[in-house]
Scaffold this active site. Structure first.
Site, PDB file in Angstrom:
ATOM      1  N   SER D 109       6.706  -1.758 -22.360  1.00 45.46           N
ATOM      2  CA  SER D 109       6.972  -0.729 -21.357  1.00 45.46           C
ATOM      3  C   SER D 109       6.937   0.670 -21.940  1.00 45.46           C
ATOM      4  O   SER D 109       7.328   0.893 -23.090  1.00 45.46           O
ATOM      5  CB  SER D 109       8.348  -0.959 -20.738  1.00 45.46           C
ATOM      6  OG  SER D 109       8.774   0.156 -19.982  1.00 45.46           O
ATOM      7  N   TYR D 132       3.833   4.365 -17.416  1.00 46.44           N
ATOM      8  CA  TYR D 132       4.375   5.167 -16.314  1.00 46.44           C
ATOM      9  C   TYR D 132       3.699   6.522 -16.402  1.00 46.44           C
ATOM     10  O   TYR D 132       3.762   7.172 -17.456  1.00 46.44           O
ATOM     11  CB  TYR D 132       5.890   5.346 -16.463  1.00 46.44           C
ATOM     12  CG  TYR D 132       6.713   4.202 -15.919  1.00 46.44           C
ATOM     13  CD1 TYR D 132       6.519   3.733 -14.623  1.00 46.44           C
ATOM     14  CD2 TYR D 132       7.694   3.606 -16.699  1.00 46.44           C
ATOM     15  CE1 TYR D 132       7.285   2.683 -14.126  1.00 46.44           C
ATOM     16  CE2 TYR D 132       8.463   2.562 -16.202  1.00 46.44           C
ATOM     17  CZ  TYR D 132       8.248   2.110 -14.909  1.00 46.44           C
ATOM     18  OH  TYR D 132       8.992   1.083 -14.424  1.00 46.44           O
ATOM     19  N   THR D 158       1.697   1.164 -13.806  1.00 47.05           N
ATOM     20  CA  THR D 158       2.656   0.823 -12.764  1.00 47.05           C
ATOM     21  C   THR D 158       2.570   1.839 -11.645  1.00 47.05           C
ATOM     22  O   THR D 158       2.700   3.040 -11.881  1.00 47.05           O
ATOM     23  CB  THR D 158       4.071   0.776 -13.354  1.00 47.05           C
ATOM     24  OG1 THR D 158       4.070  -0.227 -14.372  1.00 47.05           O
ATOM     25  CG2 THR D 158       5.103   0.454 -12.301  1.00 47.05           C
ATOM     26  N   HIS D 261       8.226  -5.117  -8.224  1.00 49.85           N
ATOM     27  CA  HIS D 261       9.027  -4.570  -9.323  1.00 49.85           C
ATOM     28  C   HIS D 261      10.377  -5.296  -9.427  1.00 49.85           C
ATOM     29  O   HIS D 261      11.410  -4.676  -9.698  1.00 49.85           O
ATOM     30  CB  HIS D 261       9.235  -3.058  -9.094  1.00 49.85           C
ATOM     31  CG  HIS D 261       9.369  -2.249 -10.362  1.00 49.85           C
ATOM     32  ND1 HIS D 261       8.400  -1.399 -10.825  1.00 49.85           N
ATOM     33  CD2 HIS D 261      10.371  -2.141 -11.270  1.00 49.85           C
ATOM     34  CE1 HIS D 261       8.799  -0.799 -11.938  1.00 49.85           C
ATOM     35  NE2 HIS D 261       9.993  -1.242 -12.240  1.00 49.85           N
TER      36      HIS D 261
HETATM   37  C1  LIG Z   1      15.405  -4.529 -16.448  1.00 49.76           C
HETATM   38  C2  LIG Z   1      14.020  -4.356 -15.920  1.00 49.76           C
HETATM   39  C3  LIG Z   1      13.241  -3.316 -16.354  1.00 49.76           C
HETATM   40  C4  LIG Z   1      11.967  -3.160 -15.875  1.00 49.76           C
HETATM   41  N1  LIG Z   1      11.208  -2.161 -16.362  1.00 49.76           N
HETATM   42  C5  LIG Z   1       9.929  -2.062 -15.965  1.00 49.76           C
HETATM   43  C6  LIG Z   1       9.088  -1.119 -16.561  1.00 49.76           C
HETATM   44  O1  LIG Z   1       9.495  -0.390 -17.444  1.00 49.76           O
HETATM   45  N2  LIG Z   1       7.828  -1.024 -16.127  1.00 49.76           N
HETATM   46  C7  LIG Z   1       7.353  -1.837 -15.128  1.00 49.76           C
HETATM   47  O2  LIG Z   1       6.208  -1.723 -14.739  1.00 49.76           O
HETATM   48  N3  LIG Z   1       8.131  -2.766 -14.575  1.00 49.76           N
HETATM   49  C8  LIG Z   1       9.402  -2.911 -14.990  1.00 49.76           C
HETATM   50  N4  LIG Z   1      10.166  -3.874 -14.448  1.00 49.76           N
HETATM   51  C9  LIG Z   1       9.601  -4.803 -13.482  1.00 49.76           C
HETATM   52  C10 LIG Z   1       9.010  -6.037 -14.188  1.00 49.76           C
HETATM   53  O3  LIG Z   1       7.837  -5.700 -14.868  1.00 49.76           O
HETATM   54  C11 LIG Z   1       8.668  -7.152 -13.225  1.00 49.76           C
HETATM   55  O4  LIG Z   1       7.847  -6.644 -12.183  1.00 49.76           O
HETATM   56  C12 LIG Z   1       9.854  -7.865 -12.582  1.00 49.76           C
HETATM   57  O5  LIG Z   1      10.936  -7.869 -13.440  1.00 49.76           O
HETATM   58  C13 LIG Z   1       9.460  -9.288 -12.253  1.00 49.76           C
HETATM   59  O6  LIG Z   1      10.481  -9.950 -11.601  1.00 49.76           O
HETATM   60  P1  LIG Z   1      11.490 -10.979 -12.331  1.00 49.76           P
HETATM   61  O7  LIG Z   1      12.390 -10.157 -13.175  1.00 49.76           O
HETATM   62  O8  LIG Z   1      12.194 -11.600 -11.166  1.00 49.76           O
HETATM   63  O9  LIG Z   1      10.661 -11.982 -13.107  1.00 49.76           O
HETATM   64  C14 LIG Z   1      11.458  -4.034 -14.925  1.00 49.76           C
HETATM   65  C15 LIG Z   1      12.259  -5.070 -14.484  1.00 49.76           C
HETATM   66  C16 LIG Z   1      13.512  -5.245 -14.971  1.00 49.76           C
HETATM   67  C17 LIG Z   1      14.316  -6.399 -14.489  1.00 49.76           C
END
Ligand SMILES: Cc1cc2nc3c(=O)[nH]c(=O)nc-3n(C[C@H](O)[C@H](O)[C@H](O)COP(=O)(O)O)c2cc1C
Ligand SMILES: Cc1cc2nc3c(=O)[nH]c(=O)nc-3n(C[C@H](O)[C@H](O)[C@H](O)COP(=O)(O)O)c2cc1C
Ligand SMILES: Cc1cc2nc3c(=O)[nH]c(=O)nc-3n(C[C@H](O)[C@H](O)[C@H](O)COP(=O)(O)O)c2cc1C
Ligand SMILES: Cc1cc2nc3c(=O)[nH]c(=O)nc-3n(C[C@H](O)[C@H](O)[C@H](O)COP(=O)(O)O)c2cc1C
Lengths: 367, 367, 367, 367
Positions: D109, D132, D158, D261
C-alpha cells in the site's frame, strides 16, 4: 425407563450429555462453517404440507418396499461410522438389533466398530453394506463377497467421500478411536491402518487414514467392475447433481441416495432435499431415488416422499438414541419417527405411502 | 381493576402467570415443532395496509352479520375445549356471558366443561355448537337435537381433528382434566369416558379419549346425514385445501372456516390466512368463508376481511382473558379488539365493514 | 463539549438517558405493535447504492430549494409536537434557532409548546406551519392568518391524524403535558383544552384532546377552502396511496409529504419510502414530493432522492438532539447529517443534489 | 507453536486479543453503519456449490497466473495500510516474506509503514504497488518510477478512496499512527504530513491526511497519464459499476479489481461479488477481473472464480495473522486458505483452477 425423549431433536440434547465431547463433536459436526448442516434442516422447514380432510383414516399403513427390501416405514438407517463411540458394548450390533426389532433396514458402514459376521449374527434380514472404495481392490472384493455371503441385501457405494471433509472440531479434538474399539472391516488391511486412526499426534487420525487408504482417483468405471463381482443391488450414495445421477444410471446402478453426507463433506453443498426434484426428473423412474440429511420429523419424511423420494435415510438421531439408551434408545428413536409418520399421514389424509404425492406440498417459502 | 393488559398479546403474558403449567401449555401449545403456531402469527405480519386519507370517518360502524347471526364486530369466539382450566367457576358460562355482553357470537365446544343447558341459561342469543363427530352417532344426534332445542344458532363441524395432533407438552405434562371439572357433553357417553380423560398414567388422557371415541373413518357423507337431522346452518371448520372447500360446498355446507386448528393438528400446515384467497376463489361466493389462527390485532381482522373472509374466529386470547379476569377479562379482550378494529378502520379510511376490500392490501412481503 | 454522539442513531441512545420515561416513550413509540416504526428503518436498508468513481468531487454542493425555500441540504425539520418535553426552556424556539443556524427549514407543529410569535422572534426565514385541522374553523383561520403575517413560508396540512394512533406506551404512562408547559396554539381554544391534555386520570390525555377537537369528518374539500384564505404554499403531509396523491393534486395542493407519521398512526402502514415511487409516478412532476420516516443517515437521504423525492423530513433525531444538548444538540444532529450527505455524495460520485438519480440504486433486496 | 487458529474467521478472534482497541477497530471497521462489511460476508453465503462426484481428484492443482504473475493459488494479498499496527517490528516486510514463502503475490500500500526498498529487499518476485493518487504528481511519478526500478510487477490504482469513508470507530478512538511507526512512502511529501497523521487532537488523523493530500478532483484522464510514465500493468481497484468498468477498459487499464474497499468507503455499496457478473459481462474478457471483500474460506474463492473472477484479493485475515503470529501467522493464514481451496476443489470434482466454472453454482438464495 430413563428414555424420556419425545422426538428426534430432543434425543440429541440428551445424547450430548452422555457422549464425550470428542464423540459428540464427531457425530454432530459438519465441515468448514457447517452451513450445509444447517441448510439440511432449514430446507425441510421451507416446505409446508397441505392436508386433506374427511378421508377415512382409520387404517394408515406406513409399510414400504424397494429393492425387495421391506420396511415398516419408508426409512432406512443411514451408514454411519463407529457406533462404538456411542455404545462401546453394543456398537453397530445394538443398532442393527433395534432396526430389526422395528422392521427397519440397517446400513452397515465400512468404518464400523463391528464386523460383518456380528451383523449377520443379529439375524436382521434387511442389512445393507456401505462401501468406501479403497485403493486396495482385493480388500474391496473381499468385503463385497463376504457381505453377499453373510446375507446383506444390497451394497451402498459412497461417492462423495474420496477425500474427507474439513471437520474442524475433529482437528481441534485430535479425534481418534478410543481404546477398546477397532475398525473391524479395516483389519483386512495391513496392521498399521487401525493404529493410524488411533494416533492423534497431529489432528484427526481419521483424516490421515482416509488420505492413506481411500481411492481418490475413483471414477464411474468402478460401477461396472463392482457389477461384475456381485449380484447385489448397487446403490450409490452421495451425489447431488442431476448430471451425476444420469451418469450413475448409465453406469448401471440400481438406486441413488441424494445426499451431502450430513453436511460433512463439501461445505455450501445444497441439501439433498433441494436437489431431489432435479435428480428425480433426470432419473425418470429408471431407479429408485432416496434422500438423506436432516430428517428429524415424520413430516420431513412425508415432504421427501412428496418430492419424489422412494425413502429416506436417517442418520445422527440413530447414533444419539444409541448413546442415550443403547438398543432400546435406537428403538425409541425409530418408534417415535414411525408414530409421527403415521399420525401425520392420518392428519394429512393419506392412508398409504403411495398416497403421498406432490399435491401435498405448497411451494417452498424462502429461506 | 387488575385488568391492566392493553392488547391481546399482553393478556397471554399475564395469563401465563395465572395458569398452571399444565393448563398454559395445553392452551398455548401446537403440535410437533409448533411451526404452524408461529406461521399463523408470521403470516399476518407479511401483509401491510395501505390507508386512504381525508374520508369522513366521524362514524365508523364495525357491525356485522352472517347466517342471520349479528355481531358487534366481524369476530366470533372460536370453539375451544375446557374453559374450566382457566376459570374453574366461570368456565364456558363466563366466556359466553362476556361474549353476550359484547355482542359477539360464542362457539361452544363439544369438549366443554359446561353443559348445553348452562349456555342456554346465559341467555346469549348467538351461540353456536361445535361438533366433534364421534363413533356413536346416537350421541351425535342427541347433541344436535339438544343444541337446536336450546336455541343454538348454528352447528360448526370440526373436520381436522379425527386424530389429535402430537402436542408434546401435553404428553410431557401427562395432561389430564383436573378434579372438579367434567366434560359435560361427554356424559351422554358411557361412564368410562370422562374418567379416561382424567387418567394420566401414560401421557395425555385427552389423546386417549379421542382415540377411543372420535370417528377417524369420517368422510364427507356425514354432511348430508347431518343436514337430514337439523335445520341449523352447518359450518365446517378446519379445512385448508381449496379442493376440500369445493367438496364441502358440494356436500351442502352453509359456511366454511379456513383453519389449521391453531397449529395444533398437522405441523407445517399453512396458515389459514395463506390459504384463504384460494379457498375464497374456489367457493366463489356460494357460502361465507371465515378464517382463524393467530388473530391478535384489529389490523389482523382487517387483513383477513380484505383477503375475502366474512369474519374471523378468535381463539386463545379469549381463554387468556378468562384466566386473567374471568368474565370481565374476556370482555376486556373483546373490547380491546373492537377498539382496535374501529380505530384502524378510521385510520385506514373505512367507515363500515363493507368498505374493507383488497385495495387496502399491499402485496405480501416475504417471510 | 458533552456532545459526543457521532451519528443520528447514537443520539437516541444518549437522549434516552436524558429524558423522562414518559417523554422518551412518547417520542420514540409507534402504534400497536410498532411494526411500521421498524419498517421505516428496514426499508431504507433494502436499498444499496452503486457509486461511480473518478468523477471530480472536489466541490460537492448539498444545497437545495423548493417552494422558494432554500436549504443547506435536501432536509427539513419535520413537524413534531411538544419540543418542551425535551428542553423545557428552549422548546421549539431552540430547535428553530438551530435549524436557522444550519440553514435548514423548520416545521412548527400545531401542538407546539411555543407560540407562533416566539418562532417569528427567532428570525428564521424558513419556517413552515403544520396544521392539524380542528372542528373550530375560526381558530384554524386565525392560525393560518397569523402564520402568514408572522412570515411563515408554507402551510403543511397533516392528513393522517384525524384520529390519534393507538400508542400503548402513552396509555400505560398516562401520558400528559408536564407542568410548566402549555400547548400555546391551543390557547385560542376554550380554556378547557390544554387542561384536558394535562389530565391523565384515564390513559393518554393527548388522545382525549384529539378526540375532542380534531375534525375527524375532514375531507379533501378542506383544501380549496384553505386555498381561499391563504397565499402560502399548501403542502399535505401524511398520505401513502397514489390515489390520494392524485386527489391532493386535483384539489390544488402545492406539495406532498409521503409519510406514515413516523409509524405512529395506522400500524402496518407501509413506509413512505416504499410508496414514494408510486406516488412520484402518480404526481408526474406536477408538485414536489417529499418523504419522511426513518431517515437517520446521509445515505438514507440519497436513497430517498434517488427514488424521486425532492427532499426529506427529519423527525425524532431532532428531538433527541434537543434533549441531549438543547440548541447545540440540534445543530450537531443537522451538521452530522449534512456531513454524511456531503461525504456520501462525494463517495458516490455526485457533486450536486441534481446528480442524485435512479441510476445510483440497485434493486431492493428482500426484507 | 501458539498458532492454533484453524481458519480465517478464528484468526480474527485471536487477533482481537493481541491488538490495541485502536488498531483492531481500524482494521475491522467499516463506514457508517458497517452494512457493507456485513454484506460482503453475507453475499458469499448466498451461493451454494453443486459438486460433481467420481472424477479422479488424486491431483488437484491450485496454481494460477495473470499479468505474468504466478501464484500458488488464485489469491493475492490485498493492499492494506499500516501493517505496523499489527507487528511493529515485522510490518509489511513480514507480510511480504510470508507471501513469498507461500508463493502468493503481495500488494504494497501507499500508506505503508515500510519502504519500497524494504519490500525489494525481501526478494519477493511478485510484489505489486498500490497507488493512492495524491495532488502532488511529482511524488506520484517518483513512487511509480521507484516501484518499477525495484522490481514491482504491477501498479494497482485505487479509485474508490479520493475521500476517506466515515469510520466512526476511528473518530471515536481519535485514530493516529503510534510512535515508532512512519508512513514511509509519504516521506517524499513535506515533513508535515506524517506528523499530521499522528496528531489526533480532533478525530482521525488519517482522515485529515487524506483530506490534505489525496486528489479528490481525480478523473479517468489519470490513467493515460500513468500509462505514459510506466511500462507496468495498470490495475484499477475499487470500482463496482459496469459503466465504470467500461470506462476503465477504454482508458487503457490492464486489469480491474471489483471492490468496495472492504466496506470502508461508501456504506450501502453492494458487495464486489454481487457486481462481479455484471462487470465481467461488461468487460467481455478484454482484461482480467479480480474481486475482493469478505473472502474467508476456500469455498469463497471457488465461488468468486465460478462467477467469472480471475482471482481474489485477501484483506483483513492477513493483518490478523500478522498480529497473532508475525510472518508465521500470515503464512498459516495463507496455508489454511490454500488447503481449503485444494480440498474444496477435490470435493467439488475440480482438478485445476480452469475447471471452476458457473456450472458449480446454484442460483443465489435470498439474503
Ligand atoms: C485495514 C485496512 C487497510 C486498507 N488499506 C487499503 C489501502 O491502503 N489501499 C487500498 O487500495 N485498499 C485498502 N484496503 C482495502 C483492501 O485492499 C481490500 O479491498 C479489502 O480489505 C478487502 O476486504 P476484506 O478485508 O474483507 O478481505 C484496506 C483495508 C483494510 C481492512
Ligand atoms: C457420525 C457420522 C458418520 C458417518 N459415516 C458415514 C459413513 O461411514 N459412510 C457414509 O456413506 N456416510 C456416513 N455418514 C453420512 C450418513 O450416512 C448420512 O448421509 C447423514 O448422516 C445423513 O444426515 P443426518 O445425520 O442429518 O440424518 C456419516 C454421518 C455421520 C453423522
Ligand atoms: C386450547 C384450545 C382448545 C381448542 N379446542 C377446540 C375444540 O374443541 N374444537 C375446535 O374445533 N377447535 C378447537 N380449537 C381450535 C380453535 O377453535 C381455533 O381454531 C384456534 O384456536 C384459532 O387460533 P388462535 O388460538 O391462534 O386464535 C382449540 C384451540 C385451543 C387453543
Ligand atoms: C414525537 C413526535 C411528534 C410528532 N408530532 C407531529 C405533529 O405534531 N404533526 C405532524 O404532522 N407530525 C408529527 N409527527 C410526525 C413527524 O412529522 C414525522 O412524520 C415523523 O416523525 C418522521 O419519522 P422519523 O421520526 O422516523 O424521522 C410527530 C412525530 C413524533 C416522533
Amino acid at each position: 425407563s430413563e428414555l424420556t425423549f419425545l422426538n428426534l431433536v430432543e434425543v440429541e440434547e440428551q445424547a450430548r450429555e452422555c457422549l464425550t465431547k470428542m464423540a459428540y463433536d464427531y457425530y454432530s459436526a459438519g465441515s468448514d462453517t457447517c452451513s450445509t448442516v444447517a441448510e439440511n434442516r432449514a430446507y425441510f422447514s421451507r416446505y409446508r404440507l397441505l392436508p386433506r380432510m374427511l378421508r377415512d383414516v382409520s387404517r394408515v399403513d406406513t409399510c414400504h418396499e424397494i429393492f425387495g427390501i421391506r420396511s415398516s416405514m419408508p426409512v432406512w438407517v443411514a451408514p454411519m461410522a463407529m457406533h462404538g463411540l456411542a455404545d462401546s458394548q453394543g456398537r453397530e450390533v445394538a443398532t442393527c438389533r433395534a432396526a430389526a426389532a422395528c422392521g427397519v433396514p440397517f446400513t452397515f458402514s465400512t468404518v464400523a466398530t463391528s464386523s460383518l459376521a456380528e451383523i449377520q449374527a443379529t439375524g436382521h434380514n434387511a442389512a445393507i453394506f456401505q462401501l468406501y472404495v479403497i485403493r486396495n481392490r482385493n480388500v474391496v472384493r473381499r468385503w463385497v463377497t463376504e457381505a453377499e455371503e453373510r446375507g446383506f441385501k444390497a451394497l451402498m457405494v459412497t461417492v462423495d467421500a474420496q477425500r474427507l471433509g474439513n471437520r474442524e472440531a475433529d482437528a481441534r479434538n485430535k479425534f481418534t478411536l478410543p481404546p477398546g474399539l477397532a475398525l473391524r472391516n479395516l483389519e483386512y488391511l495391513s496392521a498399521g491402518s487401525t493404529a493410524q486412526a488411533r494416533d492423534s499426534a497431529d489432528g484427526s487420525g481419521l483424516m490421515r487414514l482416509f488420505t492413506a487408504e481411500v481411492d481418490d482417483s475413483l471414477t464411474w468405471e468402478f460401477i461396472p467392475w463392482l457389477r461384475s463381482i456381485t449380484r447385489l443391488p448397487i446403490i450409490v450414495k452421495g451425489l447431488l447433481s442431476p448430471a451425476d445421477a444420469e451418469l450413475a444410471v448409465q453406469y448401471g446402478v440400481d438406486g441413488i441416495v441424494v445426499s451431502n453426507h450430513g453436511g460433512r463433506q463439501l461445505d455450501f453443498a445444497p441439501s439433498g432435499l433441494e436437489m431431489l426434484p432435479a435428480v428425480v426428473a433426470a432419473v425418470q423412474g429408471r431407479v429408485p431415488v432416496l434422500v438423506d440429511g436432516g430428517v428429524r420429523r415424520g413430516t420431513d419424511v412425508i415432504k421427501a416422499l412428496a418430492l419424489g423420494a422412494s425413502a429416506v435415510l436417517l442418520g445422527r438421531p440413530v447414533l444419539y438414541g444409541l448413546a442415550v439408551g443403547g438398543q432400546a434408545g435406537v428403538e425409541r428413536v425409530l418408534q417415535l419417527l414411525r408414530n409421527e409418520i403415521e399420525l401425520s399421514m392420518a392428519l394429512a389424509g393419506c392412508t398409504s405411502v403411495r398416497d403421498i404425492g406432490p399435491s401435498l406440498l405448497l411451494p417452498p417459502s424462502r429461506l
